[in-house]
Structure formats: structure tokens, C-alpha cells
Scaffold this motif. Structure first.
Motif, PDB file in Angstrom:
ATOM      1  N   PHE A 188       0.836  -1.213   0.000  1.00  0.00           N
ATOM      2  CA  PHE A 188       0.000   0.000   0.000  1.00  0.00           C
ATOM      3  C   PHE A 188       0.867   1.258   0.000  1.00  0.00           C
ATOM      4  CE2 PHE A 188      -2.741  -3.254   2.195  1.00  0.00           C
ATOM      5  CZ  PHE A 188      -3.488  -3.526   1.063  1.00  0.00           C
TER       6      PHE A 188
ATOM      7  N   ALA B 171      -7.572  -6.511   3.036  1.00  0.00           N
ATOM      8  CA  ALA B 171      -6.611  -5.833   3.932  1.00  0.00           C
ATOM      9  C   ALA B 171      -6.867  -4.322   3.922  1.00  0.00           C
ATOM     10  CB  ALA B 171      -5.187  -6.133   3.494  1.00  0.00           C
ATOM     11  N   ASP B 172      -8.109  -3.946   3.669  1.00  0.00           N
ATOM     12  CA  ASP B 172      -8.524  -2.529   3.674  1.00  0.00           C
ATOM     13  C   ASP B 172      -7.856  -1.697   2.592  1.00  0.00           C
ATOM     14  OD1 ASP B 172     -10.152  -3.019   5.843  1.00  0.00           O
ATOM     15  OD2 ASP B 172      -8.723  -2.275   7.327  1.00  0.00           O
TER      16      ASP B 172
ATOM     17  N   LEU C 285     -11.135   4.089   7.141  1.00  0.00           N
ATOM     18  CA  LEU C 285      -9.699   4.223   7.390  1.00  0.00           C
ATOM     19  C   LEU C 285      -9.202   5.595   6.921  1.00  0.00           C
ATOM     20  CD1 LEU C 285      -6.854   3.161   8.075  1.00  0.00           C
ATOM     21  CD2 LEU C 285      -6.882   1.873   5.933  1.00  0.00           C
TER      22      LEU C 285
HETATM   23  N1  GLY Z   1      -3.994  -2.426   5.643  1.00  0.00           N
HETATM   24  C1  GLY Z   1      -3.757  -1.089   5.290  1.00  0.00           C
HETATM   25  C2  GLY Z   1      -3.580  -0.229   6.466  1.00  0.00           C
HETATM   26  O1  GLY Z   1      -4.236  -0.438   7.479  1.00  0.00           O
HETATM   27  O2  GLY Z   1      -2.777   0.666   6.479  1.00  0.00           O
END
Ligand code: GLY
Length: 269
Positions: free
Chosen positions: A71, A258-259, A171
Motif C-alpha cells: 500500500f 486488507a482494507d 480508514l
Molecule cells: N492495511 C492497510 C492499512 O491499514 O494501512
């Protein structure tokens, strides 16, 4: 109308999926990846879609010490001759940055490197750009000190920054919104409203999407009226098609687990 910023869509960094990806942080869209082979397949298809649509893609090696290293969006943001290296908001992700910083410093010689220092913290995924107007998510990953550092940089560049408070069920700002073009923001009902973004420049609009298509609000706009979007969000797709976009759809199942969203997996420079 805001200036078109699609000019910064010709080159991107992506990073391969780590052997430890199964342990990636997951709290919002997903409860954790379950199949690393499928995740890798989906990630390869993502990189291929970028390349097939005119983006020169460089793939950095994964680091198994960092389950979330795919990411990359969170680790660096390139804005008008400047490379902002934020202090990532989750401690487990702070060691992901050096190879990305090295790559960008090498490729973008002449750009000014702006390195954030604690207690400021910010994930690149909280920054959204609509032409010359910027938005930042105030979230569990991005604090007021981080926002101030971003504002100082944008003031210097003559750009406005507006703060969007991220609801607890999300998030990042880019987890729930995107700018497929330089005059459209996509945002989901139940998370944000048009007012979240304030009054937009003439010709710009917020298009609200149904709450259940929140994940689909993250898209990647490319030159030529193309947009990459996640598979399975029919309203987002229909509305973008009606607006004249050519839609390229990708299965993001094991990335979402995993978002991660589409924009999370690249840094355009
Ligand atoms: N899984 C991505 C984050 O929480 O940063």
C-alpha cells in the motif's frame, strides 16, 4: 473550473505483495487476506491495467517485514515539484518508506524532499486532490500536526487545503472517495456528504453513491476519460459510464480484505 491534473498520471510506483501479507492490518472493509496467490494475481492484473492504459509502472520489491508494504500510497505524495514523506500513522508501517523515498529521490532529482517529523503523522491515503484544491482526512492515521505540515507546503505552493473529518467506520479519505477526473468527487452516502467538501469551484461536483458501494468510490482516473474501478460496484460504474468514462474493472477482493483500495497500491509521480 479546476486545472486538469491528469498530467501526473504517466508514471507510477507499485510494490509487490509481501510473503507476510496475510498479517496485513485489516479493520474496516476486510477481516484480513486469506489467499496470497489470489492477492498476487489481482495485484499483477492491477499493474497490468495501469501499463495497458499508458502508465509506465515500476514495481518495487516487497519486504516481508512489512505485511502492508503493497500500500505505497501512504508512504509518499508527489505535489508540484515536491515529494512529501509523511510519518505513517500506524507504527507497524513506518519502516516501509526508505526504498520508496530512495526511488523517488533518484527519479525526481530537482524535486524538494519534505520529510515530516513526529509528532506529526499522516498517511498519503488521507490526501485527495481535485485540480488545484486539496482535501485531507483527519483520521486515526492523520493528526492535526501532520495536517499543519501539509498546509504549510500547500500554502507555499498556492493551493488551498480543506479538512474532512473521517467517520470512525473508515480508514482514510481515499478509502471512501476519489477524483476520477479533475472536476468530479465520488463519495458515499452515510460516510460523507457534499458539504464535507465545502463549496467547489465552478464546474466541479460531488456525486454521491449508495452507502453499500462505498468501496467502489475509490477509483483511478487516467487521461483519455478512462477510469479504473473495482469490480462489483454497479452504480458507480453506471454513473461513470453515463458521464462518458471508459470503465476498466478489476477484481480487488484480496486487496480489499486488507482494507486496500485501488489508489492505495500506487504512487503517481
Ligand atoms: N492495511 C492497510 C492499512 O491499514 O494501512
Amino acid at each position: 473550473m479546476a486545472t486538469v491534473r491528469l498530467d501526473q498520471k504517466s508514471r507510477a510506483i507499485v510494490r509487490s505483495i509481501s510473503d507476510s501479507y496475510i498479517n496485513a492490518l485489516a479493520k474496516y472493509f476486510g477481516s484480513g487476506p486469506t489467499d496470497i496467490d489470489v492477492a498476487r494475481q489481482q495485484h499483477r492484473a492491477y499493474a497490468k491495467a495501469l501499463s495497458a492504459n499508458g502508465v509506465e509502472v515500476t514495481t518495487l520489491e516487497a519486504d516481508q517485514n512489512y505485511p502492508d508494504c503493497v500500500f505505497v500510497e501512504d508512504q509518499a505524495v508527489v505535489i508540484d515539484g515536491h515529494v512529501l514523506l509523511p510519518v505513517p500513522g500506524h507504527e507497524s508501517r513506518r519502516g516501509e518508506q526508505p526504498p520508496i523515498a530512495d526511488f523517488l529521490s533518484d527519479k525526481l532529482q530537482g524535486h524538494q524532499i519534505c520529510k515530516m517529523e513526529p509528532p506529526a503523522m499522516m498517511d498519503g491515503g488521507d490526501i485527495l486532490r481535485l485540480g488545484d484544491l486539496f482535501f485531507v482526512g483527519r483520521s486515526t492515521r492523520t493528526n492535526d500536526a501532520g495536517i499543519k505540515e501539509l498546509k504549510d507546503l500547500l500554502d507555499h505552493l498556492g493551493h488551498e487545503l480543506r479538512i474532512v473529518d473521517i467517520p470512525p467506520q473508515a480508514l482514510h479519505l481515499t478509502s471512501i472517495s476519489s477524483t476520477p477526473s479533475d472536476n468530479i468527487i465520488l463519495a458515499p452516502e452515510g460516510y460523507l456528504s457534499p458539504e464535507s467538501f465545502g463549496e467547489l469551484p465552478d464546474g466541479c461536483e460531488v456525486i454521491m453513491m449508495p452507502n453499500e458501494e462505498v468501496y467502489g468510490c475509490n477509483t483511478i482516473g487516467l487521461p483519455g476519460n478512462k477510469v479504473i474501478l473495482a469490480k462489483g460496484y454497479p452504480t458507480v460504474k453506471a454513473i461513470l459510464e453515463a458521464k462518458g468514462f471508459e470503465c476498466i474493472t478489476i477484481d480487488m477482493g484480496q486487496i480489499r480484505a486488507a482494507d486496500g483500495s485501488l489508489t492505495c497500491c500506487s504512487i503517481f509521480y
